[in-house]
Design an enzyme around this catalytic site. Structure first.
Site, PDB file in Angstrom:
ATOM      1  N   LYS A 188      46.590  31.678  41.424  1.00  0.00           N
ATOM      2  CA  LYS A 188      46.950  32.950  40.794  1.00  0.00           C
ATOM      3  C   LYS A 188      48.465  33.070  40.667  1.00  0.00           C
ATOM      4  O   LYS A 188      48.996  33.458  39.621  1.00  0.00           O
ATOM      5  CB  LYS A 188      46.394  34.094  41.674  1.00  0.00           C
ATOM      6  CG  LYS A 188      46.254  35.410  40.954  1.00  0.00           C
ATOM      7  CD  LYS A 188      45.710  36.491  41.878  1.00  0.00           C
ATOM      8  CE  LYS A 188      44.201  36.437  42.040  1.00  0.00           C
ATOM      9  NZ  LYS A 188      43.709  37.455  42.994  1.00  0.00           N
TER      10      LYS A 188
ATOM     11  N   CYS B 110      35.339  49.366  41.887  1.00  0.00           N
ATOM     12  CA  CYS B 110      35.886  50.583  42.506  1.00  0.00           C
ATOM     13  C   CYS B 110      34.836  51.658  42.769  1.00  0.00           C
ATOM     14  O   CYS B 110      34.525  51.948  43.920  1.00  0.00           O
ATOM     15  CB  CYS B 110      36.993  51.150  41.638  1.00  0.00           C
ATOM     16  SG  CYS B 110      38.318  49.957  41.365  1.00  0.00           S
TER      17      CYS B 110
HETATM   18  C1  UGA Z   1      38.039  53.582  38.133  1.00  0.00           C
HETATM   19  C2  UGA Z   1      38.741  54.926  37.926  1.00  0.00           C
HETATM   20  O1  UGA Z   1      38.418  55.461  36.648  1.00  0.00           O
HETATM   21  C3  UGA Z   1      40.264  54.758  38.039  1.00  0.00           C
HETATM   22  O2  UGA Z   1      40.921  56.012  37.913  1.00  0.00           O
HETATM   23  C4  UGA Z   1      40.590  54.147  39.408  1.00  0.00           C
HETATM   24  O3  UGA Z   1      41.966  53.919  39.562  1.00  0.00           O
HETATM   25  C5  UGA Z   1      39.845  52.823  39.545  1.00  0.00           C
HETATM   26  O4  UGA Z   1      38.433  53.042  39.400  1.00  0.00           O
HETATM   27  C6  UGA Z   1      40.156  52.262  40.891  1.00  0.00           C
HETATM   28  O5  UGA Z   1      39.727  52.837  41.896  1.00  0.00           O
HETATM   29  O6  UGA Z   1      40.921  51.298  40.982  1.00  0.00           O
HETATM   30  P1  UGA Z   1      37.601  51.442  36.604  1.00  0.00           P
HETATM   31  O7  UGA Z   1      36.826  50.878  37.748  1.00  0.00           O
HETATM   32  O8  UGA Z   1      38.576  50.587  35.879  1.00  0.00           O
HETATM   33  O9  UGA Z   1      38.433  52.735  37.077  1.00  0.00           O
HETATM   34  O10 UGA Z   1      36.520  51.914  35.550  1.00  0.00           O
HETATM   35  P2  UGA Z   1      36.078  53.287  34.857  1.00  0.00           P
HETATM   36  O11 UGA Z   1      36.715  53.419  33.547  1.00  0.00           O
HETATM   37  O12 UGA Z   1      36.203  54.414  35.806  1.00  0.00           O
HETATM   38  O13 UGA Z   1      34.526  52.987  34.618  1.00  0.00           O
HETATM   39  C7  UGA Z   1      33.663  52.775  35.737  1.00  0.00           C
HETATM   40  C8  UGA Z   1      32.249  52.575  35.286  1.00  0.00           C
HETATM   41  O14 UGA Z   1      31.699  53.790  34.820  1.00  0.00           O
HETATM   42  C9  UGA Z   1      32.046  51.561  34.160  1.00  0.00           C
HETATM   43  O15 UGA Z   1      30.955  50.730  34.491  1.00  0.00           O
HETATM   44  C10 UGA Z   1      31.744  52.425  32.958  1.00  0.00           C
HETATM   45  O16 UGA Z   1      30.920  51.759  32.032  1.00  0.00           O
HETATM   46  C11 UGA Z   1      31.026  53.593  33.602  1.00  0.00           C
HETATM   47  N1  UGA Z   1      31.084  54.850  32.816  1.00  0.00           N
HETATM   48  C12 UGA Z   1      32.281  55.441  32.566  1.00  0.00           C
HETATM   49  C13 UGA Z   1      29.909  55.437  32.372  1.00  0.00           C
HETATM   50  O17 UGA Z   1      28.800  54.934  32.607  1.00  0.00           O
HETATM   51  N2  UGA Z   1      29.982  56.614  31.661  1.00  0.00           N
HETATM   52  C14 UGA Z   1      31.157  57.214  31.388  1.00  0.00           C
HETATM   53  O18 UGA Z   1      31.149  58.285  30.753  1.00  0.00           O
HETATM   54  C15 UGA Z   1      32.343  56.614  31.846  1.00  0.00           C
END
Ligand code: UGA
Length: 437
Positions: free
Chosen positions: A35, A264
């Site tokens: 990495k 996350c």
């Molecule tokens: C999430 C948080 O949104 C971030 O703010 C945080 O910093 C991060 O975790 C972390 O703890 O590091 P992330 O894991 O990148 O971010 O992804 P998200 O965009 O939150 O999506 C998470 C999941 O929820 C995905 O599988 C997505 O498909 C799903 N999702 C999201 C839904 O099923 N419906 C929605 O309306 C939104």
């Protein structure tokens, strides 16, 4: 300012590059030599839009270096802890081995006045424990907690332009001095009026898991409504639009479908429940068990829907799964709902072929027994059913007429509610989705 970033994964690599972009002199440290070699050559070790460009840009300034040698952190004023805190095997709790390892190897290199800034998502109480370790090794260094809220796929933008800066500091002059140093770190976003919340260590650690728990709850709420919609013939996407117009509710994160995955949300709500249990406050978070259960039920329902459209059995059926990443614009397959559904259908006797624009290599490592294809067309050739599991732009834009020429049977299950049912039905497809008819 000179700073070190310890742990160069999704969080640390982006943080290091963004700090260099803000004008700081940054050394990134990681135990993974491969990495480090990639990052040092200006290449991103994972798919993140905008990161390769940022690495090239700041690499040229000479302000960003990467190494496996912890001694290189000497002389940095701030040391960011950015290592992962995955779920423990067979338990809900977070595995703090990487955090403990990072802190332990950092201790010998701390100088008086240094700030150790935790960014990893940790169970509340971890920062206080690290503060004791640091105080024993270097009494004049200070531990602060500075949680990160970046989303994969938008990580560069979120890091350069955060929607808030949260800083947990100890009480007294040490805290004030550390706050002044962190204000210098974030001088650029603070000058842009980014809201800042300065608080104690416990609150700062809790903010992060509270935020992710809220987001997970919001998604599971709409997915629970989807179950009701399925039982009543209602349409969850219209329902989400309608309630989302209420500014107190808001439409974002109300997309019903296959639910949340990734590195996350799932592990954070579980670790939060485990920590609450240790603190004797498990009742306060018992609803998160339900949030988790609703989320996992969507995956089962998705397999059931595929079976329904295949006239009651998927045994021997060819199923094309569009998407392997846990969400679009990412190659991350950790706890991916798409792969979990694909694997389940494979175990139940279907001939599954998975495709993804970025995540096939990672998916293959995680699930070597599944078959993979480079394009949706290749995956769907002769398929009995197509399952849309991750809403990449290229899948949302598929032409139902042209795609209908490729498949064996025109049947599609839309796991993310992103296709236009009328258009697909008009092209002769059987269209099914989670939470709408
Ligand atoms: C999430 C948080 O949104 C971030 O703010 C945080 O910093 C991060 O975790 C972390 O703890 O590091 P992330 O894991 O990148 O971010 O992804 P998200 O965009 O939150 O999506 C998470 C999941 O929820 C995905 O599988 C997505 O498909 C799903 N999702 C999201 C839904 O099923 N419906 C929605 O309306 C939104």
């Amino acid at each position: 300012m000179r700073m070190s970033v310890i742990g160069c994964g999704y969080l640390g690599a982006v943080h290091a590059a963004a700090m260099a972009e803000l004008g700081h002199e940054v050394v990134g440290v990681d135990v993974d030599a491969q990495k480090v070699a990639l990052l040092a050559a200006g290449q991103a070790p994972f798919f993140e839009p905008g990161l390769p460009e940022l690495l090239t840009e700041v690499g040229a300034t000479g302000r960003l270096t990467f190494t496996t040698d912890m001694a290189a952190v000497q002389g940095a004023a701030v040391h960011f802890i950015c290592v992962g805190t995955p779920q423990k095997r067979g338990e809900y709790a977070a595995d703090l081995a990487y955090v403990d390892g990072a802190v332990e190897s950092l201790l010998p290199y701390l100088s008086p006045g240094d700030v150790v800034a935790g960014k990893s998502t940790v169970p509340v109480g971890t920062a206080e424990r690290i503060a004791e370790q640091v105080a024993a090794a270097q009494p004049e260094a200070t531990v602060v907690w500075n949680p990160e809220f970046l989303r994969e796929g938008f990580a560069v933008q979120d890091t350069l332009h955060p929607d808030r800066i949260v800083l947990g500091v100890p009480a007294g002059p040490d805290g004030e001095r550390a706050t002044a140093i962190m204000d210098e770190v974030y001088a650029a976003p603070l000058a842009d009026d980014t809201p800042q919340v300065i608080t104690d260590l416990a609150t700062a650690q809790l903010v992060k898991v509270a935020a992710n728990s809220f987001l997970a709850t919001k998604i599971s709420f709409i997915n629970a409504m989807a179950e009701l919609c399925e039982a009543t013939g209602a349409d969850v996407t219209r329902l989400a639009d309608a309630i989302g117009f209420d500014a107190r509710i808001g439409r974002r994160f109300l997309n019903a479908g296959l639910g949340f995955g990734g590195g996350c949300l799932p592990k954070d709500i579980r670790a939060f429940m485990a920590r609450a249990g240790e603190l004797g406050a498990d009742q306060a978070l018992s609803f998160l068990k339900e949030v988790d259960a609703i989320n996992m039920r969507r995956r089962v329902r998705m397999v059931d829907l595929a079976r329904e459209v295949c006239d009651g059995s998927i045994v021997g059926k060819k199923i094309a799964v569009l998407g392997a990443a846990f969400k679009p614009d990412s190659d991350d397959v950790r706890d991916s709902p798409a792969l979990s559904v694909a694997a389940q259908m494979g175990l139940q006797g279907a001939r599954v072929v998975v495709t993804d624009p970025q995540a096939v290599a990672n998916a293959r490592r995680a699930w070597p027994d599944l078959r993979y294809a480079a394009t949706p067309e290749e995956a769907a050739a002769g398929a009995d059913v197509v399952v849309l599991a991750t809403e990449w732009r290229q899948y949302r834009d598929l032409d139902p007429e042209a795609f209908g020429e490729i498949v064996g049977h025109k049947r599609i299950v839309d796991g993310r509610n992103v296709l236009d049912p009328a258009a697909w039905r008009a092209a002769g497809w059987t269209y099914r989705a989670l939470g709408r008819h």
